[in-house]
Design an enzyme around this catalytic site. Structure first.
Site, PDB file in Angstrom:
ATOM      1  N   ARG A 204       2.086 -12.306  -0.552  1.00 52.72           N
ATOM      2  CA  ARG A 204       0.768 -12.640   0.011  1.00 52.72           C
ATOM      3  C   ARG A 204       0.200 -13.931  -0.560  1.00 52.72           C
ATOM      4  O   ARG A 204       0.564 -14.347  -1.656  1.00 52.72           O
ATOM      5  CB  ARG A 204      -0.211 -11.502  -0.335  1.00 52.72           C
TER       6      ARG A 204
ATOM      7  N   CYS B   2       1.251  -7.706  11.500  1.00 51.19           N
ATOM      8  CA  CYS B   2       1.631  -7.894  12.907  1.00 51.19           C
ATOM      9  C   CYS B   2       0.972  -9.145  13.482  1.00 51.19           C
ATOM     10  O   CYS B   2       0.828  -9.285  14.696  1.00 51.19           O
ATOM     11  CB  CYS B   2       1.246  -6.680  13.749  1.00 51.19           C
TER      12      CYS B   2
ATOM     13  N   SER C 110      -1.146  -3.771  10.073  1.00 52.76           N
ATOM     14  CA  SER C 110      -0.880  -4.733   9.010  1.00 52.76           C
ATOM     15  C   SER C 110       0.436  -5.455   9.268  1.00 52.76           C
ATOM     16  O   SER C 110       1.418  -4.849   9.703  1.00 52.76           O
ATOM     17  CB  SER C 110      -0.788  -4.017   7.663  1.00 52.76           C
TER      18      SER C 110
ATOM     19  N   HIS D  71     -10.263  -2.523  11.919  1.00 52.74           N
ATOM     20  CA  HIS D  71      -9.176  -3.348  11.377  1.00 52.74           C
ATOM     21  C   HIS D  71      -8.865  -4.460  12.381  1.00 52.74           C
ATOM     22  O   HIS D  71      -7.840  -4.413  13.064  1.00 52.74           O
ATOM     23  CB  HIS D  71      -7.954  -2.441  11.153  1.00 52.74           C
TER      24      HIS D  71
ATOM     25  N   LYS E  28      -9.684  -2.390   2.079  1.00 49.68           N
ATOM     26  CA  LYS E  28      -9.408  -1.217   2.918  1.00 49.68           C
ATOM     27  C   LYS E  28     -10.242  -0.007   2.490  1.00 49.68           C
ATOM     28  O   LYS E  28     -10.697   0.775   3.330  1.00 49.68           O
ATOM     29  CB  LYS E  28      -7.920  -0.869   2.867  1.00 49.68           C
TER      30      LYS E  28
ATOM     31  N   TYR F 153      -1.885  -3.501  -6.780  1.00 49.98           N
ATOM     32  CA  TYR F 153      -1.577  -4.188  -5.513  1.00 49.98           C
ATOM     33  C   TYR F 153      -2.781  -4.236  -4.562  1.00 49.98           C
ATOM     34  O   TYR F 153      -3.489  -3.239  -4.380  1.00 49.98           O
ATOM     35  CB  TYR F 153      -0.397  -3.516  -4.788  1.00 49.98           C
TER      36      TYR F 153
ATOM     37  N   ARG G  10       0.832  -1.195   0.000  1.00 50.52           N
ATOM     38  CA  ARG G  10       0.000   0.000   0.000  1.00 50.52           C
ATOM     39  C   ARG G  10       0.869   1.248   0.000  1.00 50.52           C
ATOM     40  O   ARG G  10       1.932   1.279   0.588  1.00 50.52           O
ATOM     41  CB  ARG G  10      -0.904   0.024   1.235  1.00 50.52           C
TER      42      ARG G  10
ATOM     43  N   ASP H 198      -9.089  -9.961   9.344  1.00 46.97           N
ATOM     44  CA  ASP H 198      -8.587  -8.613   9.021  1.00 46.97           C
ATOM     45  C   ASP H 198      -9.576  -7.491   9.316  1.00 46.97           C
ATOM     46  O   ASP H 198      -9.167  -6.434   9.746  1.00 46.97           O
ATOM     47  CB  ASP H 198      -8.198  -8.567   7.539  1.00 46.97           C
TER      48      ASP H 198
HETATM   49  O1  SAT Z   1      -2.764  -4.715   1.182  1.00 46.34           O
HETATM   50  S1  SAT Z   1      -3.748  -4.753   2.249  1.00 46.34           S
HETATM   51  O2  SAT Z   1      -4.036  -3.401   2.687  1.00 46.34           O
HETATM   52  O3  SAT Z   1      -4.950  -5.396   1.797  1.00 46.34           O
HETATM   53  C1  SAT Z   1      -3.121  -5.653   3.551  1.00 46.34           C
HETATM   54  C2  SAT Z   1      -2.763  -4.798   4.679  1.00 46.34           C
HETATM   55  O4  SAT Z   1      -1.861  -3.988   4.539  1.00 46.34           O
HETATM   56  O5  SAT Z   1      -3.379  -4.912   5.754  1.00 46.34           O
HETATM   57 MN    MN Z   2      -5.079  -5.463   7.212  1.00 47.31          MN
END
Ligand code: SAT
Ligand code: MN
Length: 583
Positions: free
Chosen positions: A367, A252, A250, A228, A208, A199, A71, A275
């Protein structure tokens, strides 16, 4: 969907097509046949690499553009009319500036490509809490990921019925240049524009952009919370289940915690979400949670048969891997997987990997995308239209010092202060420096779609509506000693902390009152068989007043930055903490 709604959607699609000039327009129905066709197209174009069909049936490797791997928070904007409504933690762009500078980037951006129209449902079918979005995209990769992450097609349009209340997302790869990359959110029209990135969090707009940034605004307006957070159910040996939601930044360990296999005999975890969590106050005074998503977009590195066996079982079929390394037998590999890579490893960019190169073979933010239905620990509550009632909320940070393994807030208001002032070390999930401590309130810093001061006020207001609010805790699995060694083993052993949390909820444990909150008595954390030394546990539960006073100074600076919309109650909590630390 009725005729009028359909007309509105068709008009909108026509408008976008006139700007983006795709070769064709395709409405996605989310069927198996459609997915297979898109996969084949990707394979024949060389964008999807089919993996070893025996070990990873129906799975693919995708390599993104090397400049498009995480991101990009500095290119993400909240386009509220007034800057104050985006607040001090968001980038703001006025809607008219966005129209002038970003919309023209969509001009002919889909030239020669197919424009896909993807209706999707966030949340269980039939739930009053579920919401619909329609994403337009020119990326087959995005369509295939959305099919895993959401409920796509007919089910979404059916849910819409006679309503035009859906989020409109427009996404185009454009030329993938970071110079022409923007992710813009328009809260007043529930619209998203994303250009220049393929991405995950930038391009899968359901995640998000919709389920957090826009949903948080909707939640403020309608009296709920979009967070989140993972959601899990923990069942003790006596058969009693508590549901817990937990916010971590993210990368963690949300997915690891959500899929945890407890090391304590007789305890069981079921996964509801990994998530995102939408929470509604119920008529019974409890807070009820649903997972709006249907899949996981998890961080691969560090995932192994030891750290997360459930994830390893979930991802060995029907999976999309993004930016992992590839072994010579066409199986995926990443750092931290127990298996050895063997000779002839190809790195995430598709180059032969040299052991001496020092560079990781898989991208640190590589991922896997898999349906939650693949996951052996999936809980039935995931499909319950009412959601699951929460007993506890955890706020978790990545802190090498300061924050103890676990502590409990005194009450809801103090818990909101604890969440609001949490800080964590940055990870590879976003571009930028790694390991830098930053305030990340409720793990929502990059995802809160409105003024963060108002957001804190909204949390306080929700608490007032809960006769039986979940208890709030702070956890830190990442504390280290002076040599840099982790003091806590984490993963399956985290159930020992969850056990204490549920025992507190049940009123079965006393705790020690400290200036920062309630800490466990050492004897109450069940360490049998964990290999954790008593000395280390003492360090893990230490509250160093000097260190906390320094932290409070840092926190004070952050609260000042929040500005005039900071609720007075949180300022009062801050003063209270200072008094207790000095006292
Ligand atoms: O790339 S995402 O935003 O979907 C994953 C994350 O950073 O939590
Ligand atoms: Mn996330």
């Amino acid at each position: 969907m009725n005729k009028l709604v359909e007309e509105q959607i068709v008009q909108w699609i026509k408008m976008v097509a006139e700007q983006t000039k795709p070769q064709t327009v395709h409405w996605c129905d989310g069927t198996e046949e459609e997915a297979r066709r898109l996969e084949q197209e990707m394979v024949s174009r060389g964008s999807f690499l089919p993996l070893n069909a025996e070990r990873y049936p129906h799975s693919f490797l995708y390599r993104s553009d090397p400049s498009d791997v995480a991101r990009t928070e500095h290119l993400t904007f909240i386009c509220a009319e007034d800057a104050i409504d985006a607040g001090p933690t968001n980038n703001w762009m006025s809607p008219s500036d966005a129209a002038r500078t970003v919309w023209p980037l969509f001009d002919r951006s889909m030239n020669g490509r197919t424009m896909y129209v993807v209706p999707y449902l966030m949340g269980p079918p039939g739930s009053p809490y579920s919401r619909v979005g329609i994403q337009i995209t020119d990326s087959e990769y995005v369509v295939l990921n959305l099919r895993v992450m959401t409920r796509m097609g007919r089910v979404a349009l059916d849910h819409l019925g006679a309503s035009t209340d859906f989020v409109r997302g427009i996404h185009s790869l454009g030329d993938l240049s970071p110079e022409r990359r923007y992710i813009c959110h328009f809260p007043s029209t529930r619209t998203i524009w994303s250009i220049g990135s393929g991405y995950g969090g930038n391009a899968l707009l359901s995640k998000k952009c919709h389920a957090l940034r826009l949903a948080s605004v909707q939640a403020r307006d309608e009296g709920w919370l979009a967070e989140h957070m993972l959601i899990l159910g923990l069942t003790n040996p006596q058969g009693a289940t508590h549901y817990i939601a937990a916010a971590f930044p993210s990368a963690c360990g949300k997915t690891n915690l959500a899929l945890l296999i407890p090391s304590l005999p007789g305890w069981k975890v079921e996964t509801i979400g990994d998530d995102i969590c939408w929470m509604h106050p119920g008529e019974d005074g409890r807070l009820w949670a649903i997972n709006p998503e249907a899949g996981m977009f998890g961080v691969a590195p560090g995932t192994s048969a030891t750290t997360n066996p459930n994830a390893m079982r979930a991802l060995n079929h029907d999976a999309i891997f993004t930016n992992v390394a590839l072994r010579s037998d066409q199986t995926p590999w990443w750092e931290g997987m127990d298996e050895r890579p063997g000779a002839g490893l190809t790195d995430w960019r598709g180059r032969a990997w040299q052991k001496e190169s020092q560079e990781p073979a898989a991208h640190p933010n590589s991922r896997f995308t898999v349906p939650l239905a693949n996951c052996p620990s999936i809980g039935r509550g995931m499909l319950d239209p009412r959601g699951v009632p929460l007993s506890a909320i955890l706020f978790g940070a990545r802190r090498r010092t300061l924050a103890p393994l676990v502590y409990e807030a005194f009450d809801w208001q103090h818990g909101v202060y604890v969440g609001a002032t949490m800080a964590s070390e940055t990870t590879a999930a976003a571009t930028g420096a790694l390991g830098v401590l930053r305030n990340d309130p409720m793990a929502m810093l990059p995802f809160c779609g409105y003024n963060v001061g108002d957001y804190f006020g909204h949390w306080l207001a929700i608490g007032k509506r809960l006769a039986r609010p979940p208890r709030i805790f702070h956890v830190n699995w990442f504390r280290r000693d002076a040599t840099g060694k982790y003091l806590w083993p984490g993963f399956g052993e985290n159930c020992r902390v969850l056990k204490w949390v549920t025992e507190r909820v049940d009123g079965a444990r006393e705790a020690e009152r400290t200036p920062i909150g309630f800490l466990p008595h050492e004897r109450d954390l069940d360490l049998g068989g964990s290999g954790v030394f008593q000395d280390d546990l003492t360090k893990l539960l230490e509250v160093d007043r000097e260190e906390w006073l320094r932290e409070a100074t840092r926190t004070g600076t952050f609260l000042t930055k929040v500005g005039p919309r900071l609720p007075v109650a949180l300022r009062a909590e801050h003063e209270g903490l200072l008094r207790r630390l000095h006292g």
